[in-house]
Design an enzyme around this catalytic site. Sequence first.
Site, short mmCIF file in Angstrom:
data_model
loop_
_atom_site.label_atom_id
_atom_site.label_comp_id
_atom_site.label_asym_id
_atom_site.label_seq_id
_atom_site.Cartn_x
_atom_site.Cartn_y
_atom_site.Cartn_z
N ASP A 1 0.95 -1.39 -0.12
CA ASP A 1 0.15 0.02 -0.03
C ASP A 1 0.70 1.30 -0.08
O ASP A 1 0.31 2.35 0.72
CB ASP A 1 -1.07 -0.13 1.21
N LYS B 1 -6.84 -5.03 -3.41
CA LYS B 1 -7.23 -5.49 -2.32
C LYS B 1 -8.51 -4.68 -1.77
O LYS B 1 -8.29 -3.49 -1.54
CB LYS B 1 -6.40 -6.01 -0.98
N CYS C 1 -2.51 -2.28 7.98
CA CYS C 1 -2.31 -3.19 6.76
C CYS C 1 -0.97 -4.07 6.91
O CYS C 1 -1.19 -5.34 6.35
CB CYS C 1 -2.19 -2.50 5.53
#
Length: 230
Positions: free
Chosen positions: A24, A129, A162
């Site tokens: 990310d 995702k 995350c």
Amino acid sequence: MIEVQAEPQPFVFDPGHVALLCIDFQRDFLETGGFGESLGNDVARLRNAIAPTQAVLSAFRERGWTVIHTREGHRPDLTDLFPAKRDRGNPSLRIGEEGPMGRLLVRGSAGHEIVPELAPQPGEVVLDKPGKGSFYATDLETILRARGITSLVVAGVTTEVCVQSTVREANDRGFESLVLSDCTGSYFPEFHASALAMFAAQGGIVGWVGTSADLLDALEQSPVRTEKAE
């Protein structure tokens, strides 16, 4: 086998079965005008992870080892966005609303893309995702199994959300993870430190914690390999 100095003990991996997982590193989290800033965070705190991650990326690319990038975001129609996630907190803009870089955390928007410094190269896996963990509602496990990957070197943001969700998911699935402390980051320094401590606690109950410098030192002592695992 390659041995990297780490906590709570050295991390040992087979170079034919390792992947770098970059979680990310998106404009929405690392740049002004994105989702992270809409929550009131100082996005500059995450940017310290960019330079060390660039160095690790270069080393993996030089050797032809697997590199996987993840992006958190949702379908343009938001049918994969639960109200429990959308309505959390009191941001200035919510997921799906229009911001300076397009709709926040929506696939196809400029803010959803990975920062230019860490942009994927052709042939590298880019995994979208809808949640925090990289294994949730994705084919990450299938990709790793198909490529014979057993060990993960992990970079990304944020450490306590995350990254931590992904490393715990990986542990449950039998993958061993080395989290690079300087290649991860949080808007909250105390959360970053706490998450790293939890990874390595109790003999490495979730994974290992090391630095990019120690990883690169270990790689320099090993011959460069350019073939991928079969």
